[in-house]
Design an enzyme around this catalytic site. Structure first.
Site, PDB file in Angstrom:
ATOM      1  N   GLY A  10      55.754  -0.415  29.017  1.00 29.89           N
ATOM      2  CA  GLY A  10      55.484   0.987  29.372  1.00 29.89           C
ATOM      3  C   GLY A  10      56.538   1.522  30.321  1.00 29.89           C
ATOM      4  O   GLY A  10      56.243   2.318  31.216  1.00 29.89           O
ATOM      5  N   SER A  22      59.066   3.501  29.764  1.00 28.93           N
ATOM      6  CA  SER A  22      59.736   4.774  29.437  1.00 28.93           C
ATOM      7  C   SER A  22      59.269   5.912  30.315  1.00 28.93           C
ATOM      8  O   SER A  22      59.847   6.995  30.269  1.00 28.93           O
ATOM      9  CB  SER A  22      59.490   5.117  27.959  1.00 28.93           C
ATOM     10  OG  SER A  22      58.106   5.320  27.739  1.00 28.93           O
ATOM     11  N   VAL A  67      53.935  -8.050  19.173  1.00 30.63           N
ATOM     12  CA  VAL A  67      54.711  -8.330  20.389  1.00 30.63           C
ATOM     13  C   VAL A  67      55.663  -9.506  20.199  1.00 30.63           C
ATOM     14  O   VAL A  67      56.430  -9.821  21.109  1.00 30.63           O
ATOM     15  CB  VAL A  67      53.799  -8.606  21.612  1.00 30.63           C
ATOM     16  CG1 VAL A  67      52.909  -7.430  21.908  1.00 30.63           C
ATOM     17  CG2 VAL A  67      53.001  -9.885  21.442  1.00 30.63           C
ATOM     18  N   SER A 127      43.341  -0.344  36.850  1.00 23.64           N
ATOM     19  CA  SER A 127      43.015   1.015  37.308  1.00 23.64           C
ATOM     20  C   SER A 127      41.814   0.896  38.238  1.00 23.64           C
ATOM     21  O   SER A 127      41.058  -0.082  38.166  1.00 23.64           O
ATOM     22  CB  SER A 127      42.648   1.881  36.100  1.00 23.64           C
ATOM     23  OG  SER A 127      42.037   3.087  36.516  1.00 23.64           O
ATOM     24  N   TYR A 152      38.008   3.108  28.251  1.00 20.21           N
ATOM     25  CA  TYR A 152      39.193   2.897  29.104  1.00 20.21           C
ATOM     26  C   TYR A 152      38.820   1.999  30.289  1.00 20.21           C
ATOM     27  O   TYR A 152      39.533   1.041  30.605  1.00 20.21           O
ATOM     28  CB  TYR A 152      39.728   4.248  29.593  1.00 20.21           C
ATOM     29  CG  TYR A 152      40.876   4.127  30.558  1.00 20.21           C
ATOM     30  CD1 TYR A 152      42.139   3.729  30.114  1.00 20.21           C
ATOM     31  CD2 TYR A 152      40.710   4.385  31.920  1.00 20.21           C
ATOM     32  CE1 TYR A 152      43.200   3.599  31.003  1.00 20.21           C
ATOM     33  CE2 TYR A 152      41.762   4.264  32.818  1.00 20.21           C
ATOM     34  CZ  TYR A 152      42.997   3.865  32.353  1.00 20.21           C
ATOM     35  OH  TYR A 152      44.045   3.733  33.238  1.00 20.21           O
ATOM     36  N   LYS A 182      40.346  -1.835  31.310  1.00 22.20           N
ATOM     37  CA  LYS A 182      40.977  -2.150  32.587  1.00 22.20           C
ATOM     38  C   LYS A 182      40.195  -3.243  33.335  1.00 22.20           C
ATOM     39  O   LYS A 182      40.788  -4.057  34.043  1.00 22.20           O
ATOM     40  CB  LYS A 182      41.103  -0.875  33.427  1.00 22.20           C
ATOM     41  CG  LYS A 182      42.083   0.135  32.817  1.00 22.20           C
ATOM     42  CD  LYS A 182      43.461  -0.480  32.654  1.00 22.20           C
ATOM     43  CE  LYS A 182      44.500   0.457  32.117  1.00 22.20           C
ATOM     44  NZ  LYS A 182      45.846  -0.141  32.050  1.00 22.20           N
ATOM     45  N   ILE A 189      47.446   9.123  39.604  1.00 22.05           N
ATOM     46  CA  ILE A 189      48.898   9.120  39.753  1.00 22.05           C
ATOM     47  C   ILE A 189      49.488  10.220  38.871  1.00 22.05           C
ATOM     48  O   ILE A 189      49.034  10.433  37.730  1.00 22.05           O
ATOM     49  CB  ILE A 189      49.484   7.737  39.347  1.00 22.05           C
ATOM     50  CG1 ILE A 189      48.687   6.584  40.011  1.00 22.05           C
ATOM     51  CG2 ILE A 189      50.965   7.661  39.700  1.00 22.05           C
ATOM     52  CD1 ILE A 189      48.629   6.606  41.526  1.00 22.05           C
TER      53      ILE A 189
HETATM   54  N1  LIG Z   1      48.367   7.872  35.850  1.00 29.38           N
HETATM   55  C1  LIG Z   1      47.256   7.429  36.418  1.00 29.38           C
HETATM   56  O1  LIG Z   1      46.554   8.182  37.130  1.00 29.38           O
HETATM   57  C2  LIG Z   1      46.823   5.996  36.233  1.00 29.38           C
HETATM   58  C3  LIG Z   1      45.754   5.551  37.005  1.00 29.38           C
HETATM   59  C4  LIG Z   1      45.324   4.229  36.874  1.00 29.38           C
HETATM   60  C5  LIG Z   1      45.968   3.381  35.986  1.00 29.38           C
HETATM   61  N2  LIG Z   1      47.002   3.844  35.234  1.00 29.38           N
HETATM   62  C6  LIG Z   1      47.630   2.901  34.311  1.00 29.38           C
HETATM   63  O2  LIG Z   1      49.000   2.812  34.604  1.00 29.38           O
HETATM   64  C7  LIG Z   1      49.703   2.404  33.436  1.00 29.38           C
HETATM   65  C8  LIG Z   1      50.907   3.304  33.266  1.00 29.38           C
HETATM   66  O3  LIG Z   1      50.444   4.621  33.016  1.00 29.38           O
HETATM   67  P1  LIG Z   1      51.216   5.916  33.495  1.00 29.38           P
HETATM   68  O4  LIG Z   1      50.318   6.675  34.364  1.00 29.38           O
HETATM   69  O5  LIG Z   1      52.572   5.572  33.965  1.00 29.38           O
HETATM   70  O6  LIG Z   1      51.242   6.710  32.112  1.00 29.38           O
HETATM   71  P2  LIG Z   1      52.415   7.143  31.133  1.00 29.38           P
HETATM   72  O7  LIG Z   1      53.459   7.893  31.897  1.00 29.38           O
HETATM   73  O8  LIG Z   1      51.745   7.812  29.990  1.00 29.38           O
HETATM   74  O9  LIG Z   1      53.052   5.756  30.673  1.00 29.38           O
HETATM   75  C9  LIG Z   1      52.453   4.953  29.707  1.00 29.38           C
HETATM   76  C10 LIG Z   1      53.509   4.003  29.166  1.00 29.38           C
HETATM   77  O10 LIG Z   1      52.900   3.172  28.174  1.00 29.38           O
HETATM   78  C11 LIG Z   1      53.728   3.188  27.013  1.00 29.38           C
HETATM   79  N3  LIG Z   1      52.931   3.007  25.812  1.00 29.38           N
HETATM   80  C12 LIG Z   1      51.823   3.699  25.447  1.00 29.38           C
HETATM   81  N4  LIG Z   1      51.400   3.290  24.240  1.00 29.38           N
HETATM   82  C13 LIG Z   1      52.262   2.314  23.834  1.00 29.38           C
HETATM   83  C14 LIG Z   1      52.379   1.516  22.668  1.00 29.38           C
HETATM   84  N5  LIG Z   1      51.529   1.635  21.627  1.00 29.38           N
HETATM   85  N6  LIG Z   1      53.398   0.627  22.595  1.00 29.38           N
HETATM   86  C15 LIG Z   1      54.288   0.504  23.613  1.00 29.38           C
HETATM   87  N7  LIG Z   1      54.235   1.240  24.741  1.00 29.38           N
HETATM   88  C16 LIG Z   1      53.241   2.133  24.846  1.00 29.38           C
HETATM   89  C17 LIG Z   1      54.404   4.553  27.037  1.00 29.38           C
HETATM   90  O11 LIG Z   1      55.644   4.533  26.353  1.00 29.38           O
HETATM   91  P3  LIG Z   1      55.950   5.184  24.919  1.00 29.38           P
HETATM   92  O12 LIG Z   1      55.087   6.389  24.751  1.00 29.38           O
HETATM   93  O13 LIG Z   1      57.414   5.461  24.976  1.00 29.38           O
HETATM   94  O14 LIG Z   1      55.621   4.102  23.970  1.00 29.38           O
HETATM   95  C18 LIG Z   1      54.671   4.741  28.526  1.00 29.38           C
HETATM   96  O15 LIG Z   1      55.888   4.141  28.887  1.00 29.38           O
HETATM   97  C19 LIG Z   1      48.706   2.483  32.281  1.00 29.38           C
HETATM   98  O16 LIG Z   1      48.255   1.189  31.961  1.00 29.38           O
HETATM   99  C20 LIG Z   1      47.564   3.307  32.857  1.00 29.38           C
HETATM  100  O17 LIG Z   1      46.335   2.962  32.266  1.00 29.38           O
HETATM  101  C21 LIG Z   1      47.453   5.130  35.333  1.00 29.38           C
END
Ligand SMILES: NC(=O)c1ccc[n+]([C@@H]2O[C@H](COP(=O)([O-])OP(=O)(O)OC[C@H]3O[C@@H](n4cnc5c(N)ncnc54)[C@H](OP(=O)(O)O)[C@@H]3O)[C@@H](O)[C@H]2O)c1
Length: 234
Positions: A13, A15, A54, A122, A135, A139, A166
């Site tokens: 993830g 990107s 993978v 999370s 979800y 987690k 975040i």
């Molecule tokens: N943002 C929040 O508030 C928050 C809170 C708690 C936990 N989290 C967790 O933090 C982690 C990162 O999330 P984020 O907030 O940084 O969100 P994000 O900006 O949407 O990033 C998600 C990442 O996962 C990758 N991804 C999604 N589906 C995929 C697939 N099928 N194959 C490969 N890569 C995939 C996306 O890349 P591509 O689309 O390029 O594939 C992207 O790089 C997640 O596990 C999320 O559950 C986020």
């Protein structure tokens, strides 16, 4: 593992959001960072859909000292209204693919006697969130997996990261924007810096922001009290 300098790290993830920020912090501290996501280009990057397979990713990555299992997607809305296939998609990307990658890379870590696995869970994995039932379950699965793995391979580092809200594309991607005024979303670099510090100090679990540890712990001791607050404040 006191320092990340010189480590070979793989970040899923990478990107966007937390994964991109974590990759940058690790690189700035002298780690060699391998980045993966579906939409990623550039040197030391491997485009891969974790929902499909993978094994090619694991072969490309080779020997990895630090594995940051961060890729994930959300879903918000009533459980009863989830479209067919969505439950499987969430579990495949958030759990199955991450664990398959860990399973592929862990034997190398064990034989080299060094390695650290970070799982980005999370706050929803520590206390279920309404309208995010599946979800939350994905987690929580990561957290419990980490608890067990830590016992199984005590010489390896295993860290679970519980972010709160975040500021990343996560909410737009799941189709339901974050609209609450509080808690205010934190920048992804805050999680990235806490995550890397947790590796450097070999912490088993962190919450970002750190005050989230209190509702999470209270949920373990007094879940009925937490349910009252959750019904009132969401
Ligand atoms: N943002 C929040 O508030 C928050 C809170 C708690 C936990 N989290 C967790 O933090 C982690 C990162 O999330 P984020 O907030 O940084 O969100 P994000 O900006 O949407 O990033 C998600 C990442 O996962 C990758 N991804 C999604 N589906 C995929 C697939 N099928 N194959 C490969 N890569 C995939 C996306 O890349 P591509 O689309 O390029 O594939 C992207 O790089 C997640 O596990 C999320 O559950 C986020």
């Amino acid at each position: 593992m006191p320092s990340v300098t010189g480590l070979r790290a793989l970040v899923t993830g990478a990107s966007s959001g937390i994964g991109a920020a974590t990759s940058d912090v690790l690189a700035a501290k002298g780690a060699t960072v391998l980045r993966t996501a579906r939409t990623i280009t550039g040197p030391s990057s491997f485009a891969c859909d974790l929902a499909i397979d993978v094994s090619a990713l694991a072969s490309w990555a080779g020997d990895v000292d630090l594995l940051v299992l961060n890729a994930g997607l959300g879903h918000a809305g009533p459980f009863a209204a989830m479209p067919p296939g969505r439950i499987a998609e969430l579990f495949t990307v958030n759990v199955v693919s991450q664990l398959e990658l860990a399973r592929a890379l862990l034997p190398g870590m064990i034989s080299r006697r060094r390695g650290h696995i970070v799982l980005v869970s999370s706050i929803a994995g520590a206390m279920g969130v309404a309208d995010e039932a599946v979800y939350s379950a994905t987690k929580a699965a990561l957290r419990t997996f980490a608890d067990a793995l830590r016992l199984e391979v005590p010489a390896m580092g295993v860290t679970v990261v519980h972010p709160g809200v975040i500021d990343t594309p996560f909410f737009d991607r799941r189709g339901t924007p974050y609209t609450r005024r509080r808690p205010r979303p934190l920048p992804p670099v805050t999680v990235a810096e806490a995550l890397v510090s947790a590796i450097e100090h070999n912490r088993p679990e962190i919450f970002v922001p750190s005050w989230l540890r209190f509702p999470a712990r209270l949920n373990g001791f007094l879940p009925s009290v937490v349910r009252v607050f959750q019904r009132r404040f969401g």
